[in-house]
Design a protein around this motif. Structure first.
Motif, short mmCIF file in Angstrom:
data_model
loop_
_atom_site.label_atom_id
_atom_site.label_comp_id
_atom_site.label_asym_id
_atom_site.label_seq_id
_atom_site.Cartn_x
_atom_site.Cartn_y
_atom_site.Cartn_z
N ALA A 53 0.84 -1.21 0.00
CA ALA A 53 0.00 0.00 0.00
C ALA A 53 0.87 1.25 0.00
N THR A 54 1.93 1.24 0.79
CA THR A 54 2.81 2.41 0.87
C THR A 54 3.53 2.64 -0.45
N VAL A 55 4.06 1.55 -1.01
CA VAL A 55 4.76 1.65 -2.29
C VAL A 55 3.81 2.17 -3.36
N PHE A 56 2.58 1.67 -3.34
CA PHE A 56 1.58 2.09 -4.31
C PHE A 56 1.28 3.59 -4.19
N ALA A 57 1.10 4.06 -2.95
CA ALA A 57 0.79 5.48 -2.74
C ALA A 57 1.93 6.36 -3.25
N ASP A 58 3.16 5.94 -2.97
CA ASP A 58 4.32 6.70 -3.44
C ASP A 58 4.36 6.76 -4.96
N GLU A 59 4.15 5.59 -5.58
CA GLU A 59 4.25 5.53 -7.03
C GLU A 59 3.15 6.36 -7.69
N LEU A 60 1.93 6.25 -7.13
CA LEU A 60 0.81 6.98 -7.72
C LEU A 60 1.04 8.49 -7.62
N THR A 61 1.52 8.94 -6.47
CA THR A 61 1.79 10.37 -6.29
C THR A 61 2.82 10.84 -7.32
N GLU A 62 3.85 10.03 -7.47
CA GLU A 62 4.90 10.32 -8.44
C GLU A 62 4.32 10.44 -9.86
N ARG A 63 3.49 9.46 -10.21
CA ARG A 63 2.91 9.44 -11.57
C ARG A 63 1.99 10.64 -11.80
N ILE A 64 1.22 11.02 -10.76
CA ILE A 64 0.32 12.18 -10.90
C ILE A 64 1.15 13.41 -11.25
N ALA A 65 2.27 13.56 -10.53
CA ALA A 65 3.11 14.74 -10.74
C ALA A 65 3.77 14.72 -12.11
N THR A 66 4.42 13.59 -12.46
CA THR A 66 5.17 13.57 -13.70
C THR A 66 4.27 13.57 -14.93
N GLU A 67 3.10 12.93 -14.81
CA GLU A 67 2.25 12.83 -16.00
C GLU A 67 1.16 13.89 -16.01
N ARG A 68 1.22 14.77 -15.03
CA ARG A 68 0.24 15.86 -14.93
C ARG A 68 -1.19 15.36 -15.07
N ALA A 69 -1.49 14.32 -14.33
CA ALA A 69 -2.84 13.75 -14.40
C ALA A 69 -3.84 14.74 -13.81
N ARG A 70 -5.02 14.72 -14.38
CA ARG A 70 -6.07 15.62 -13.92
C ARG A 70 -7.05 14.84 -13.03
N GLY A 71 -7.11 13.54 -13.28
CA GLY A 71 -8.01 12.70 -12.50
C GLY A 71 -7.38 11.35 -12.21
N VAL A 72 -7.82 10.75 -11.09
CA VAL A 72 -7.32 9.42 -10.72
C VAL A 72 -8.51 8.57 -10.30
N LEU A 73 -8.64 7.38 -10.89
CA LEU A 73 -9.71 6.48 -10.47
C LEU A 73 -9.07 5.29 -9.77
N ILE A 74 -9.46 5.07 -8.51
CA ILE A 74 -8.97 3.89 -7.79
C ILE A 74 -10.15 2.95 -7.56
N ASP A 75 -10.12 1.82 -8.24
CA ASP A 75 -11.20 0.85 -8.08
C ASP A 75 -10.88 -0.02 -6.86
N ILE A 76 -11.82 -0.05 -5.90
CA ILE A 76 -11.56 -0.85 -4.69
C ILE A 76 -12.60 -1.97 -4.55
N SER A 77 -13.25 -2.32 -5.66
CA SER A 77 -14.33 -3.30 -5.58
C SER A 77 -13.83 -4.69 -5.19
N ARG A 78 -12.52 -4.91 -5.30
CA ARG A 78 -12.03 -6.23 -4.90
C ARG A 78 -11.50 -6.26 -3.47
N LEU A 79 -11.48 -5.11 -2.81
CA LEU A 79 -11.00 -5.08 -1.42
C LEU A 79 -12.05 -5.65 -0.49
N GLU A 80 -11.69 -6.70 0.23
CA GLU A 80 -12.65 -7.32 1.15
C GLU A 80 -12.61 -6.69 2.54
N ILE A 81 -11.50 -6.04 2.86
CA ILE A 81 -11.49 -5.24 4.09
C ILE A 81 -10.69 -3.96 3.88
N ILE A 82 -11.09 -2.92 4.61
CA ILE A 82 -10.28 -1.70 4.67
C ILE A 82 -10.08 -1.41 6.14
#
Lengths: 290, 156, 137
Positions: free
Chosen positions: C31-60
């Motif tokens: 989860a931590t690695v994912f958050a870091d990578e996503l933040t990085e990608r948002i910045a470098t790719e100048r993303a305007r939107g991010v969709l995180i599908d969590i329909s497969r998560l059985e617990i949060i």
């Protein structure tokens, strides 16, 4: 286990081994005399034979006298099954206990036949007493537990019945709540509502509390939780039908419902919900969690 | 949400077995790493399924297990999770006992009152786990570690 | 289950939107690695939107909840809108009972609705909010 205890247990197992048929016959006879149960003789006899074998086994085991029946898995199972069988044939729990207790007489009579010394008979009688008192208590307990299960199942069914989720309009659901809200009920409402939102792909849920008489801190808290859960799913939630007295209570209790969308009546809430889903601008597809 | 069951603070009191109940012996899992946490979640999920819990109750118990197990290995320097199946008055339940030999919880009241609304996920996750379960017991001693026992009963 | 290091959560890019989904066996490290990578990608790719599908998560639990909240905040600071889509009903109930509201996180019923909210419906909309399947084609 001390020596005399061991001797008594030994005496009992011997009696069961050597006079098993006799004891079983007598027990069946006593049951038919004392406890009116609608099970035929053949079945009773079979049951008696099986139970006596297990009883002998349990006495032979190293389980302490204070819980021989409970500790011996098979014997425990047999007593519970006996209890269930009696209940199914219409016997009252008292009749079942009496039937089990009747085995005391049958056992004691068998022991008496080989021993005439009161100093030996007395401890044997004590042991028989303890053993079968425990068995009778266990059968009663099994009966209570089964009842408890039925009651719980029924109250659950009642809850389900009293909290329907209505598909009111395209992508709009409503839950009319009537009566008293408690923790169990709110949880059922929440579960049903969230499931329905997923099934119907709903955008808006309306919880109508016109029929709710009183709201206290706990209930308000539950309503907030439900609204929050709906939002986490990505839908919106209205609460409608807040009576003046309830509005007053909420204000006096200092509960912050400011983040919750409320409407005076179910009709108003429906109109607002239709507005919300009707425009269908990109912004209405999601929910901002507060 | 209503809480039932007793809650002991500070003092060490033997857990009371509810009337007529017999808890079958449980399995114990060690929690020292991230991977262990996943293993515990799997084991707890299997236990709730075996007990006949509905999907929501399963999720509650697995989530509570996740919170408590993580506490044990982050704050307690590693520990164990024991899963048991108590019975009481016709109800079946799942009991989780999480032990660690860490520094203990200095201010239990504060740890439990991590706030219903703050939702920061900080603190010990204790308050959250307590809300998800029916019975909740903590024994903690400074320098000697913490034992937390939680039970959820099948109400279906 | 032995080599967890290799576990990577794919992040797809559809023009200015990043699309990703969390898997059920989510451990804290991933989860931590994912958050870091996503933040990085948002910045470098100048993303305007991010969709995180969590329909497969059985617990949060609180850790994953905090990760999602922090991601939303960071993305907002970087000028992107995050939508978390498809939370399962039991997960939603457990989260609120846990006392976690995911404050500031925008949610959608499913990935489709989330994408629509991020502007992915180029085809004309059916009049009464019917199916949007064609919008993604």
């Amino acid at each position: 286990m001390n020596a005399s205890d061991a001797a008594v247990r030994d005496r009992l197992t011997t009696a069961i081994r050597e006079r098993g048929d006799e004891i079983a016959d007598r027990w069946v006879q006593l049951q038919q005399e004392r406890a009116a149960i609608g099970i035929d003789e053949g079945e009773l006899r079979e049951e008696a034979d099986a139970l006596l074998v297990l009883l002998g086994g349990a006495l032979n085991s190293d389980h302490g006298m204070e819980s021989v029946v409970d500790a011996h898995q098979d014997l425990r199972g047999a007593v519970m099954e006996l209890s269930l069988r009696r209940e199914r044939s219409g016997a009252t729990p008292t009749a079942t206990s009496l039937a089990i207790l009747a085995l005391k007489d049958a056992l004691l009579e068998a022991v008496e036949r080989d021993n005439h010394d009161p100093r030996e008979l007395f401890p044997a009688a004590l042991t028989i007493n303890r053993l079968l008192d425990e068995a009778a208590a266990l059968s009663f307990n099994a009966y209570v537990e089964r009842r408890e299960e039925i009651i719980q199942r029924q109250s659950r069914q009642l809850l389900e019945l009293s909290t329907p989720v209505v598909h009111l309009w395209r992508r709009i659901l409503a839950v009319p709540l009537i009566g008293t809200l408690d923790t169990a009920r709110t949880q059922v409402v929440m579960e049903n509502l969230l499931q329905a939102i997923q099934t119907h792909d709903a955008r808006v849920a309306i919880i109508d509390i016109t029929g709710v008489q009183t709201v206290d801190t706990a209930v308000a808290q539950h309503l907030m939780q439900t609204v929050n859960a709906v939002r986490l799913m990505g839908a919106d939630c209205f609460i409608s039908g807040v009576r003046p007295s309830i509005a007053q209570t909420i204000a006096q209790l200092g509960i912050d419902l400011s983040t919750i969308l409320t409407r005076a009546t179910l009709a108003d809430a429906l109109a607002a919900a239709v507005d919300m889903t009707g425009q269908d601008s990109p912004a209405t597809g999601t929910t901002k969690n507060r | 949400m209503k809480l039932s069951g007793e809650r002991t603070m500070g003092a060490s009191v033997a857990p009371v077995e509810a009337g007529g109940g017999a808890a079958s012996a449980g399995a114990t899992y060690s929690v020292r790493t991230d991977e262990d946490l996943i293993t515990v979640r799997h084991a707890v999920r299997a236990a709730t399924v075996e007990t006949g819990f509905g999907l929501v109750d399963q999720t509650r118990v697995v989530t509570a297990a996740s919170e408590l197990a993580r506490n044990a290995y982050i704050h307690g320097g590693g520990g164990t999770v024991t899963i048991e199946f108590p019975r009481n008055a016709g109800r079946r339940g799942v009991r989780l006992t999480v032990r660690d030999e860490g520094p203990g919880i200095p201010d239990l009241e504060a740890a439990l009152a991590d706030g219903f609304t703050t939702g920061s996920g900080l603190g010990h996750g204790l308050g959250g786990a307590r809300r998800l379960m029916h019975d909740f017991e903590v024994h903690t001693e400074p320098g000697k570690g913490t034992t937390i026992s939680v039970t959820r009963w099948n109400t279906q | 289950m032995t080599d967890r290091q290799s576990m990577d959560i794919p992040i797809l890019r559809l023009s200015d939107v990043l699309v990703t989904g969390l898997i059920n066996e989510l451990d804290d490290k991933t989860a931590t690695v994912f958050a870091d990578e996503l933040t990085e990608r948002i910045a470098t790719e100048r993303a305007r939107g991010v969709l995180i599908d969590i329909s497969r998560l059985e617990i949060i639990d609180s850790f994953v909840a905090r990760t999602l909240t922090e991601l939303s905040t960071m993305a907002r600071l970087l000028g992107a809108r995050v939508i978390v889509a498809g939370m399962r009903p039991p997960v939603a109930i457990t989260l609120v009972e846990l006392g976690l509201q995911l404050t500031g996180v925008e949610t959608a019923l499913n990935a489709e609705q989330g994408m629509a909210a991020l502007g992915w419906h180029h085809a004309p909309r059916p009049p009464e909010g019917g199916t949007r399947r064609e919008a993604l084609g």
